[in-house]
Design an enzyme around this catalytic site. Structure first.
Site, PDB file in Angstrom:
ATOM      1  N   LYS A 153       0.882  -1.178   0.000  1.00  0.00           N
ATOM      2  CA  LYS A 153       0.000   0.000   0.000  1.00  0.00           C
ATOM      3  C   LYS A 153       0.919   1.228   0.000  1.00  0.00           C
ATOM      4  O   LYS A 153       1.415   1.640   1.042  1.00  0.00           O
ATOM      5  CB  LYS A 153      -0.846  -0.058   1.274  1.00  0.00           C
ATOM      6  CG  LYS A 153      -2.186   0.611   1.221  1.00  0.00           C
ATOM      7  CD  LYS A 153      -2.185   2.042   0.761  1.00  0.00           C
ATOM      8  CE  LYS A 153      -2.054   3.049   1.871  1.00  0.00           C
ATOM      9  NZ  LYS A 153      -1.959   4.442   1.368  1.00  0.00           N
ATOM     10  N   GLU A 200       8.937   1.676  11.275  1.00  0.00           N
ATOM     11  CA  GLU A 200       9.969   2.709  11.065  1.00  0.00           C
ATOM     12  C   GLU A 200       9.250   4.042  11.078  1.00  0.00           C
ATOM     13  O   GLU A 200       8.488   4.345  10.158  1.00  0.00           O
ATOM     14  CB  GLU A 200      10.665   2.494   9.711  1.00  0.00           C
ATOM     15  CG  GLU A 200      11.394   1.175   9.578  1.00  0.00           C
ATOM     16  CD  GLU A 200      12.656   1.095  10.417  1.00  0.00           C
ATOM     17  OE1 GLU A 200      13.103   2.135  10.941  1.00  0.00           O
ATOM     18  OE2 GLU A 200      13.177  -0.016  10.567  1.00  0.00           O
ATOM     19  N   CYS A 240      13.245  11.271   6.880  1.00  0.00           N
ATOM     20  CA  CYS A 240      13.132  10.985   8.319  1.00  0.00           C
ATOM     21  C   CYS A 240      14.462  11.183   9.026  1.00  0.00           C
ATOM     22  O   CYS A 240      14.495  11.403  10.231  1.00  0.00           O
ATOM     23  CB  CYS A 240      12.617   9.568   8.518  1.00  0.00           C
ATOM     24  SG  CYS A 240      13.635   8.355   7.649  1.00  0.00           S
ATOM     25  N   GLU A 289       8.272  16.625  15.300  1.00  0.00           N
ATOM     26  CA  GLU A 289       8.782  16.556  13.929  1.00  0.00           C
ATOM     27  C   GLU A 289       8.031  17.554  13.042  1.00  0.00           C
ATOM     28  O   GLU A 289       6.809  17.642  13.110  1.00  0.00           O
ATOM     29  CB  GLU A 289       8.562  15.127  13.414  1.00  0.00           C
ATOM     30  CG  GLU A 289       9.172  14.862  12.062  1.00  0.00           C
ATOM     31  CD  GLU A 289       8.901  13.451  11.564  1.00  0.00           C
ATOM     32  OE1 GLU A 289       7.752  12.979  11.684  1.00  0.00           O
ATOM     33  OE2 GLU A 289       9.841  12.814  11.056  1.00  0.00           O
TER      34      GLU A 289
END
Ligand code: NAD
Length: 480
Positions: A173, A248, A282, A384
Site C-alpha cells: 500500500k 519505522e 526521516c 517533527e
C-alpha cells in the site's frame, strides 16, 4: 486524465468501488492523475491472490526467485529516466535528486535483497555432541507493506524486496499522496514476467485501504514506514492479532557540531542534512547544536550557505530544493514556523512560502528556514516538522549536548562533527538513537541495522535483519 490502477493477481485493475480521487503535481498545484479509492474489497482480492501465489513462490528455489526479481531490476533500470520524471512530478523533489538517489536506490534495494537471499543461512547449536539444534527459517505468508510519500519508490522497494526474496508474497500500500512510481512498477513487473499474485499493489487512503490491510486476518506480517501516530495505531490494531510488526517512524534528529570540527565540512554537511529533499527525510537533522566557541562563525557560514540554495522548478538542474509534497503539508510547515515564532524563535533565514512565476505560480514552495533562540523543551524542538526547517542553538559541554540530543521522545538518527576520535565514539555511544553518523550524514550501507529507538520505531531493517524479519524461525532439536 490518467487513471492509476491497482495491481492485483498480475493485472492492472480498477478499484471495486469505481471511485478515484485527485493526484496533484506539487510543483504547479494542478491535478494531473487520478488515484483509485480502494477499500477492503480490493484488499480481500489482493490478499487472496497473494495467498494463491504463496505455495509456488515460497517453494521455488531461491536462485529462481532471485532471477525473477533481477528481471524486474533490468526493466526498471531500462525505464529509469521515465521513473525519475514521474517521481519528481508526483513528489515535487528535484529531478536530479530522483536521478541520483531515489531511482538508483530502488533498483539497488531489489538487487541487494534478491542476491542477499542466496547468502542467507541459519544457525546450528551443538550441545557438546549430545544433541544438535538447528534453526529453520521459512517464509511467513502474505506480507503487508505500507510506505510513505517522502521517498516513494525507494521505501516501497526497501520493504517489498526482502519480503519477496525471503519467499513471501506481498500486498503493498503506497502513499496515496505519491502513488505514481508504484503504479509504474506494477507495469514493469508485468513486463518482466513476475508470476501473478506474487506482488500486489493496492492504492488508496491509509485509514481505509491501509487499515483494511493491517486488519486482514491473513496478513501475518506487517512492515510499516510512516508517522509515529500512524505507527501507534497500527501497533494497537495488529498487536492483539499477534502479527509480526516492523515500525519505522518519525524523527527529530540532532546534528552536533563540536568546536574542534572541520568547520567547512561541518557546515556543508549540515546544510545537506537540513534541507535535502526539502527536509522531508526521516533522517534529516532538524536540531543543530553548535559548541559556544564556534557558534557565531558556524552560524554565519551556515546561514550564508543555506541562503545560496535555489528553490525552483524541480525539472531544472540548478534547483537545490523543489516543492514540498502537498498543499496540506505546506500549510502545516508554515503553521509550525508561526508556532516557533510565537514560542520566541527568531527567523534567521526563510520562514515563508516562495511564490514562483508562470506555470509554477500555484506550486508549494518553502525556502530553507533557520530558527534561533528556542528552548530545548519547546514544541518546535520536540515535534517533527518534516520540512525545510531547522533550529540552531549553542551548547557548552559534552554532557550538556548529550542531554539535549536525548531530550525528545524520538531516537532515529544523529550526526556528530568533531576531529577528536575518542569524543566521537563516547558521544555516539551515549546518544539514544538507532543510527549515528560521525563527520557525515546519510551515508548508507544496506547491510547495516536501520531503525529507531523510543518513538522512532520498533525493530531493525537492513541486510540479513530484513530477511530474518520476513521469515519465521523454528528450532529443531535432534538427540544424538
Ligand atoms: P503517514 O503515517 O501519514 O503515512 C504512511 C503510510 O501509512 C501511507 O501509505 C498512509 O496511507 C498509510 N496509513 C495512514 N493511516 C493508516 C492507517 N490508519 N492504517 C494503515 N495505514 C495507514 O506518514 P507520511 O506522512 O506518509 O510520511 C511521513 C512520516 O514518515 C514522517 O513522520 C517520517 O519521519 C516518517 N518516515 C520514517 C522513515 C523511517 O525509516 N523511520 C522513513 C521515511 C519516513
Amino acid at each position: 486524465m490518467e487513471k492509476i490502477l491497482n495491481y492485483i493477481n498480475g493485472e492492472l485493475t480498477a478499484p471495486k468501488s469505481g471511485d478515484y480521487f485527485d493526484n496533484y503535481n506539487p510543483s504547479d498545484g494542478q491535478v494531473y492523475s487520478l488515484v483509485p479509492d480502494s477499500d477492503a474489497a480490493d484488499i480481500d482480492l489482493a490478499v487472496k491472490a497473494a495467498q494463491d501465489a504463496f505455495p509456488a513462490w515460497s517453494s521455488m528455489p531461491k536462485e529462481k526467485r532471485c532471477d525473477l526479481i533481477l528481471k524486474v531490476v533490468e526493466k526498471l533500470e531500462a525505464s529509469s529516466e521515465m521513473l525519475v520524471a514521474a517521481e519528481s512530478k508526483d513528489n515535487g523533489k528535484p529531478e536530479w535528486l530522483a536521478r541520483m538517489v531515489d531511482i538508483p536506490r530502488a533498483s539497488a534495494n531489489l538487487k541487494f535483497f534478491a542476491t542477499a537471499s542466496l547468502h542467507f543461512a541459519s544457525e546450528t547449536h551443538d550441545m557438546d555432541g549430545m544433541a544438535l539444534n538447528y534453526t529453520l527459517r521459512k517464509p511467513i505468508g502474505v506480507a503487508g507493506c505500507i510506505s510513505p510519500w517522502n521517498l516513494p519508490l525507494y521505501l516501497l522497494t526497501w520493504k517489498i524486496a526482502p519480503a519477496l526474496a525471503a519467499g513471501n508474497t506481498v500486498v503493498a500500500k503506497p502513499s496515496e499522496i505519491t502513488p505514481m512510481t508504484a503504479f509504474l512498477l506494477s507495469k514493469i513487473c508485468i513486463e518482466a514476467g513476475l508470476p501473478k499474485g506474487v506482488l500486489n499493489i493496492v492504492h488508496g487512503y491509509g485509514n481505509k485501504v491501509g487499515d483494511a490491510l493491517i486488519r486482514h486476518p491473513d496478513t501475518p506480517v506487517i512492515s510499516f514506514t510512516g508517522g509515529t501516530v500512524t505507527g501507534a495505531h497500527i501497533a494497537k490494531t495488529a498487536g492483539p492479532m499477534f502479527k509480526k510488526l516492523s515500525l519505522e517512524l518519525g524523527g527529530k534528529n540532532p546534528n552536533i557540531v563540536f568546536a574542534d570540527a572541520d568547520l567547512d565540512k561541518a557546515v556543508a554537511t549540515s546544510v545537506k542534512a537540513s534541507f535535502t529533499n526539502q527536509g522531508q527525510i526521516c533522517l534529516c537533522g532538524s536540531r543543530l547544536y553548535v559548541q559556544q566557541e564556534i557558534y557565531e562563525a558556524f552560524k554565519t557560514a551556515f546561514i550564508a550557505k543555506s541562503a545560496e540554495l535555489v528553490v525552483g522548478d524541480p525539472k531544472e538542474e540548478g534547483s537545490n530544493l523543489g516543492a514540498v509534497v502537498s498543499k496540506e503539508h505546506m500549510e502545516k510547515i508554515l503553521a509550525k514556523i508561526e508556532e516557533a515564532k510565537a514560542e520566541g524563535g527568531k527567523v534567521l533565514l526563510g520562514g515563508k512560502r516562495i511564490l514562483l512565476e508562470g506555470d509554477l505560480k500555484d506550486g508549494y514552495y518553502i525556502g530553507p528556514t533557520i530558527l534561533e533562540g528556542l528552548k530545548a523543551d519547546c514544541i518546535t524542538n520536540q515535534e517533527e516538522i518534516f520540512g525545510p526547517v531547522v533550529t540552531i542553538s549553542p551548547f557548552e559541554t559534552e554532557e550538556e549536548v548529550i542531554a539535549l540530543a536525548n531530550s525528545t521522545k524520538y531516537g532515529l538518527s544523529a550526526s556528530i562533527f568533531t576531529e577528536n576520535l575518542s569524543k566521537a565514539h563516547r558521544v555516539a555511544a551515549a546518544i539514544d538513537s538507532g543510527i549515528v553518523w560521525i563527520n557525515t550524514w546519510l551515508l548508507r550501507d544496506l547491510r547495516t541495522p536501520f531503525g529507531g529507538m523510543k518513538n522512532s520505531g520498533v525493530g531493525r531493517e537492513g541486510g540479513f535483519k530484513s530477511l530474518q524479519f520476513f521469515t519465521e524461525e523454528k528450532n529443531v532439536c535432534l538427540k544424538i
